[in-house]
Design an enzyme around this catalytic site. Structure first.
Site, short mmCIF file in Angstrom:
data_model
loop_
_atom_site.label_atom_id
_atom_site.label_comp_id
_atom_site.label_asym_id
_atom_site.label_seq_id
_atom_site.Cartn_x
_atom_site.Cartn_y
_atom_site.Cartn_z
N HIS A 1 84.25 33.17 -25.03
CA HIS A 1 84.97 34.08 -25.94
C HIS A 1 85.84 35.06 -25.14
O HIS A 1 86.99 35.32 -25.49
CB HIS A 1 83.98 34.90 -26.77
CG HIS A 1 83.33 34.17 -27.91
ND1 HIS A 1 84.05 33.56 -28.91
CD2 HIS A 1 82.02 33.96 -28.21
CE1 HIS A 1 83.21 33.02 -29.79
NE2 HIS A 1 81.97 33.23 -29.39
N GLU B 1 85.22 30.21 -31.56
CA GLU B 1 83.97 29.50 -31.30
C GLU B 1 84.23 28.23 -30.48
O GLU B 1 83.37 27.81 -29.69
CB GLU B 1 83.28 29.16 -32.63
CG GLU B 1 81.81 28.84 -32.54
CD GLU B 1 80.93 30.03 -32.14
OE1 GLU B 1 81.42 31.18 -32.11
OE2 GLU B 1 79.74 29.79 -31.83
N GLU C 1 79.38 33.61 -24.32
CA GLU C 1 80.18 34.84 -24.53
C GLU C 1 81.33 34.90 -23.53
O GLU C 1 82.40 35.41 -23.84
CB GLU C 1 79.30 36.08 -24.44
CG GLU C 1 78.13 36.15 -25.44
CD GLU C 1 78.55 35.98 -26.89
OE1 GLU C 1 79.71 36.26 -27.23
OE2 GLU C 1 77.69 35.52 -27.70
#
Lengths: 500, 500
Positions: free
Chosen positions: A269, A295, A266
């Site tokens: 991201h 991704e 995460e």
């Protein structure tokens, strides 16, 4: 009265600001519901979310928006306005092509189907879900028809998630990935070397996992003045604005891998969203350009950085400070192999980094055939199990660990799954290019990832949605989508671990 | 085309829902900025807040709103719609009476004045703030003129915070309170009895204070499934909706009183918002009816419950579990007197429960005279100090601890201060009525406050803004505003503590 382009641009940007304001408020409500909101808040909050979503949707399809699109499409010379108009137009076209009544019916179906799916999954009862899935597929075929496509009907759906990527593109690369990884998996399974994941067992208090995760995020260059880390059930990262990008994670006190690799994933991201050029603020361009490129950023950090030998050479001592005593005498090599064990499994989200893309191939092939009308919904369970057996080597024992495991289809998301495998391929290809500029292992071993972050920001992050996925890939790597990078990376890594 | 009342009501409620949705989103953003948001988030978030506030404001003053007001005011027979229309009309009238240009200028002045005030306060430099305060006063006089009033110009401003309460009402009660409390203060200061607050010193770790605070909130009947407790710099409670009412507090590790009494105070506000009838959801009635009634709820719990002897008879042991060892042998009586020490102080928000209303009298008398044109802004520092000396018995040594201490005037809030003292009087009067139904001390001593909460819900909370403040008071207590209750309560309590 003819309006000047300047004036029009100004008004258009104001409209976008209104729209992005709704989205920022909605984003915060989403984050809040999943991390902080008290249990009973959800009922009324849902109505507020519905109201603001509707406001945002109405703006996208308003006559005012159409006016700006028509007036500015050819006349604006500002690159940010031009690209925003392109996004607004895509959005407008897609939305207005669906008759209101059908859209309404579809939204109700989605919400119903998701709760039906939840129960069906619990009971492994595909037949309960089948009629809903059939309707969802029918709607998506119909929508794809409205939206239009050049060659394959599935292209119209793919375009929602990975603009510019088509069946032709995927069919050139995915079978290579699939066959190579199936071959690799076979070699791994035949190898007498067997990493022992039982050495990873122990009790890992939340606070320790959190401390380690925070330290790694900090080293990745995640800016805590523009973000924070919280706990949730299904982890996600969310960019509310370029200065407020939040990471969430989940702690399993029996298995540190969930939180550690999850947070880093995460965090990848989040780095993307934190480093978008602030000139794009309050436009639809101030977010990652596609699911796949997003991704690629999370997987780059999770796999290429955090599952590497170099990473643990540097961070194993730090980790041991936060781990049970049993790790004190556990050799680094044993640890490294254990966290990289390859083992066929039924559930996608529990898959290791080598078998993961094979799970995606199963889904891609099935949904392409479904939307293309080559197979029927009722045949999915059998076909799913056949493909799992063929590619991953194991056959699900029931539909809960088979065709019913993922939420995506129940929400009508067809065309989404490929971005997971694409992202992985993008990441591998970027990794190949980065190696030409940077001694990646050396940087990782030194524990200061600034160079890596800056490389990704320079080549990917800063652009937000200014470039399409394949254009980013071409500009970064100088070549088109090339599956060899992923295959080579996995072959190199796992031939060492499994000694073949 | 004549629309049916039903149809109109439905459309009007939909408009209110849109408006309350903006407000709920804005409320969450406010809470987030003050508790969780990363530092850099504020810049872009402020723009989003500005955008959504504007949307909400535009709705209140829209032709559509005016249409509903005109059509439904006489024709609707639904009590919730009728009362909502009354609120919408008040809001509409107040907003449209101010010319757009003036309003814009005023908003800019407010924002500028607040930052000027902040600096001026730091330097104790009233002259730096004076020209801004003069303009703020002028604007408020002008607005009061636009809004209109029957007797005193200040009534128009009071009405913003305490609908129905006028200078006539206040001047009948405030002088009595002022003189009685000044007299009481004199007796206290002449008493040889001196509580010793130094016994309260110690180190109180945050976690312990939080545990105790959570326990007390739970006992008060605060529903944690519809709320949560977080840390902040300037504590507040906020109702996002009736099922999501959050409390915030501040921990001072050297002084438990900040968090403990602060949490209970905010908890009192929160109980009000949590127990409003859910039939009022998504209307302007789903919140407390006035600043004063709200304050009555927080002060009821903070003073009448949590500063009482009965409360500590029950909770002292629990407290000691979370307090330093030095409390183990500290007699309850010494502790009780120490937390109820009366001591004149310069700063309102640090005042004890007896001198607090005197601080309010200073402000009320000054702002009434300012708005009434009887005194000039430039004379405020001197007048402030004179009144402080006269009522509280101490003379501020500089303007930072005098006229510059509070933020309210810098934001143009004139007419707000009285609600603090009114709230206290309301609370005392309610306490008097409650005593007729409930053996309050016995309930408090038993540590289960359900009966108290239910009494307040039945008489106050459930109505939200369906009733005006003085109507609530009349319905609850059967009499008009009566200062004797507060004076008697304080006299009884402090004559015991200070033995006079």
């Amino acid at each position: 009265m003819v309006q000047t382009v300047d004036k029009l641009e100004q008004e258009y940007l104001e409209l976008l600001k209104e729209q992005t304001s709704y989205n920022e408020a909605l984003g915060l409500m989403f984050w809040d519901l999943r991390t902080k909101a008290p249990k009973k808040a959800v009922e009324y909050r849902s109505e507020v979310i519905g109201m603001l979503s509707q406001k945002s949707h109405k703006l996208s399809t308003s006559d005012k928006m159409k006016h700006f699109i028509d007036e500015l499409k050819e006349r604006s010379e500002d690159p940010i306005v031009r690209k925003s108009i392109e996004k607004s137009e895509e959005h407008y076209d897609r939305a207005v092509k669906i008759p209101d009544e059908e859209y309404k019916e579809y939204v109700m179906l989605q919400s119903k189907a998701e709760s039906v799916w939840e129960e069906a999954k619990e009971d492994g009862d595909f037949e309960a879900f089948q009629p809903y899935l059939e309707k969802l597929v029918d709607f998506n075929k119909k929508f794809a028809g409205y939206w239009g496509y050049e060659k394959h009907i599935y292209d119209a759906l793919l375009d929602n998630y990975e603009p510019g990527v088509t069946v032709d593109v995927l069919d050139e690369v995915f079978p290579k990935v699939r066959d190579s990884l199936s071959g690799l998996l076979e070699k791994i399974q035949q190898s007498p070397t067997k990493p022992d994941p039982s050495v990873l067992q122990g009790h890992f208090p939340k606070a320790d996992q959190r401390a380690f995760s925070l330290e790694i995020l900090e080293r990745m260059g995640y800016d805590f003045q523009s973000g924070r880390l919280d706990e949730t059930v299904h982890p996600f990262a969310i960019g509310l604005n370029v200065n407020d990008v939040r990471v969430t994670t989940k702690y399993d006190e029996k298995d540190f891998r969930t939180a550690v690799f999850g947070t880093i994933h995460e965090g990848g991201h989040a780095l993307y969203e934190q480093n978008i050029d602030s000139k794009l603020a309050f436009t639809p361009l101030a977010t990652g350009t596609s699911m796949g490129i997003h991704e690629s950023q999370s997987l780059f950090w999770e796999n290429f950085v955090a599952r590497s030998e170099a990473f643990w050479e540097n961070h194993y001592d730090l980790f041991k400070n936060h781990a049970p005593k049993s790790f004190e005498n556990l050799p680094l090599d044993t640890f490294y192999k254990a966290i990289n064990e390859v083992k066929p499994s039924y559930i996608r989200i529990e898959a290791d980094e080598l078998t993961y893309p094979l799970h995606i191939m199963v889904r891609y092939e099935l949904e392409k055939a479904l939307i293309g009308g080559e197979i029927q919904v009722k045949d999915l369970p059998e076909l799913w199990n056949d493909k799992m057996e063929e590619y991953v080597g194991i056959r699900p024992r029931n539909n809960a660990e088979g065709v019913l495991q993922d939420v995506h289809w129940s929400g009508g998301s067809f065309g989404y799954f490929p971005s997971y495998a694409l992202g992985y391929m993008y990441a591998a290809q970027m990794y190949g290019s980065m190696l030409q500029d940077v001694d990646v292992d050396k940087v990782i071993r030194a524990g200061d990832f600034t160079v890596i972050k800056e490389w990704l920001t320079k080549n990917v992050h800063q652009y937000g949605s200014m470039k399409k996925p394949l254009d980013i890939m071409h500009d970064v790597t100088g070549e088109k989508l090339n599956p060899d990078h992923l295959v080579n990376y996995l072959t190199n890594k796992y031939s060492k671990i499994y000694q073949f």
